[in-house]
Enzyme design. Structure first.
Site, short mmCIF file in Angstrom:
data_model
loop_
_atom_site.label_atom_id
_atom_site.label_comp_id
_atom_site.label_asym_id
_atom_site.label_seq_id
_atom_site.Cartn_x
_atom_site.Cartn_y
_atom_site.Cartn_z
N LYS A 52 0.84 -1.21 0.00
CA LYS A 52 0.00 0.00 0.00
C LYS A 52 0.88 1.26 0.00
O LYS A 52 0.61 2.22 -0.71
CB LYS A 52 -0.95 -0.02 1.21
CG LYS A 52 -2.05 -1.07 1.08
CD LYS A 52 -2.86 -1.26 2.35
CE LYS A 52 -3.83 -2.43 2.18
NZ LYS A 52 -4.63 -2.74 3.38
N GLN A 96 -4.62 -1.67 9.74
CA GLN A 96 -4.53 -2.98 9.11
C GLN A 96 -5.06 -4.06 10.05
O GLN A 96 -4.70 -4.10 11.23
CB GLN A 96 -3.07 -3.27 8.71
CG GLN A 96 -2.87 -4.53 7.87
CD GLN A 96 -3.51 -4.44 6.49
OE1 GLN A 96 -3.70 -3.37 5.93
NE2 GLN A 96 -3.85 -5.59 5.93
N ASP A 119 -11.02 2.62 4.05
CA ASP A 119 -11.24 1.16 3.94
C ASP A 119 -12.73 0.84 3.78
O ASP A 119 -13.08 -0.28 3.40
CB ASP A 119 -10.76 0.48 5.23
CG ASP A 119 -9.46 -0.30 5.04
OD1 ASP A 119 -9.18 -0.71 3.89
OD2 ASP A 119 -8.75 -0.51 6.03
N1 GUN Z 1 -6.74 -7.05 6.25
C1 GUN Z 1 -7.01 -7.76 5.14
N2 GUN Z 1 -7.52 -6.97 4.17
C2 GUN Z 1 -7.57 -5.73 4.70
C3 GUN Z 1 -8.00 -4.48 4.20
O1 GUN Z 1 -8.46 -4.34 3.05
N3 GUN Z 1 -7.89 -3.42 5.04
C4 GUN Z 1 -7.41 -3.54 6.32
N4 GUN Z 1 -7.36 -2.45 7.09
N5 GUN Z 1 -7.01 -4.70 6.81
C5 GUN Z 1 -7.09 -5.78 6.02
#
Ligand code: GUN
Length: 291
Positions: A52, A96, A119
């Site tokens: 990211k 995350q 998100d």
């Molecule tokens: N863990 C797995 N996929 C994601 C996501 O798209 N966002 C976040 N914050 N955590 C995750």
């Protein structure tokens, strides 16, 4: 059979975002800013967050990575979130997941200001999405919808079967596919569904999002179906340099020969997810969801 190339589509989407960032920078002197909070050292989370941050650099966003040891308390993490909510320089941030067991993910997600929840996990954004209002839509469902649109896959009146009812993928994608303008007839299947094989065999579009490697086999799919594979299970392999390989929820060799369109794993839904997060951050910087 046409491969739905998530890598190529994500590159195109990221190039479009990068172009818009240049435009915003020239006109307003500000660039979109995304922060990621990473707690602990989970291997998968480290990889995702690093990807990211790299993607932010690629499109010209400012990015901030905030790391905590997994000994952080829930109260300390909540304090961090309230500081991020108030930081006027930030357009959006993500925490995350998964978080350590002593921290309530629900409490943490609810503490995020919905206007910065790129998100799309906050109940306000989920509720707005369900109501058909402008909302941050979580990255994986958004990425799937973008793939469907960019490959001009027909959806109106099609029978769509979603396997898996997670809050992050199965449930939201089932709602998006049934929205006005997309107009699929959606069946949401889960671990207690009876006659899954028969239900799948009627489907024009299948979204496999249950998290079980190679679950969907050739005999479950009708000729000409569109298959979207959301699974990414890491399994040991002697055939790769890293000794690991990624498997989707779809038995690719069996299913692909019957499909009209199919996403590969890796290189399908996965790359779209990151581009979608960047897109949400761009929307946030332009105040498009919450004017
Ligand atoms: N863990 C797995 N996929 C994601 C996501 O798209 N966002 C976040 N914050 N955590 C995750």
């Amino acid at each position: 059979m046409v491969l739905l190339d998530g890598k190529k589509t994500s590159d195109i989407l990221q190039a479009e975002i990068a172009e818009e960032v240049i435009h915003i920078k020239n006109n307003q002197g500000k660039i979109p800013h995304l922060a990621a909070v990473l707690v602990g050292h989970d291997g998968g989370s480290e990889t995702y967050v690093a990807a990211k941050v790299r993607a932010c650099e690629f499109v010209g966003f400012k990015s901030t990575l905030i790391r905590f040891e997994d000994t952080i308390t829930e109260a300390e993490l909540l304090n961090c979130i309230s500081a991020l909510n108030m930081d006027d320089d930030l357009d959006g941030f993500i925490v995350q997941l998964p978080l350590p067991k002593h921290i309530s993910e629900e409490k943490i997600v609810e503490a995020i200001d919905p206007r910065k929840d790129v998100d799309g996990f906050h109940p306000v954004n989920v509720g707005r999405m369900v109501a058909g209002m402008p909302a941050f839509i979580s990255a994986t469902p958004f990425g799937i919808m973008e793939l469907i649109k960019r490959y001009h896959i027909e959806t109106a009146g099609k029978n769509c079967v979603v396997i898996g009812r997670s809050n992050i993928v199965g449930r939201p994608i089932s709602i998006l596919l049934s929205q006005k303008g997309i107009d699929c007839t959606v069946t949401l299947c889960h671990s207690r569904t009876k006659d899954l094989k028969q239900i799948c065999a009627q489907a024009d579009i299948i979204v496999a999002a249950l998290g079980m490697a190679e679950f969907l086999t050739g005999d479950m799919v009708k000729q000409g179906a569109v298959v979207i594979d959301v699974g990414i299970t890491r399994v040991k392999s002697d055939k790769t340099k890293s000794k690991w390989k990624l498997l989707g929820d779809v038995k690719f060799d069996e299913v692909s020969s019957k499909c009209s369109y199919i996403t590969p794993v890796p290189g399908g839904v996965g790359p779209m997810t990151i581009a979608s997060l960047l897109f949400n951050t761009l929307l946030s910087s332009k105040h498009e969801i919450y004017p």
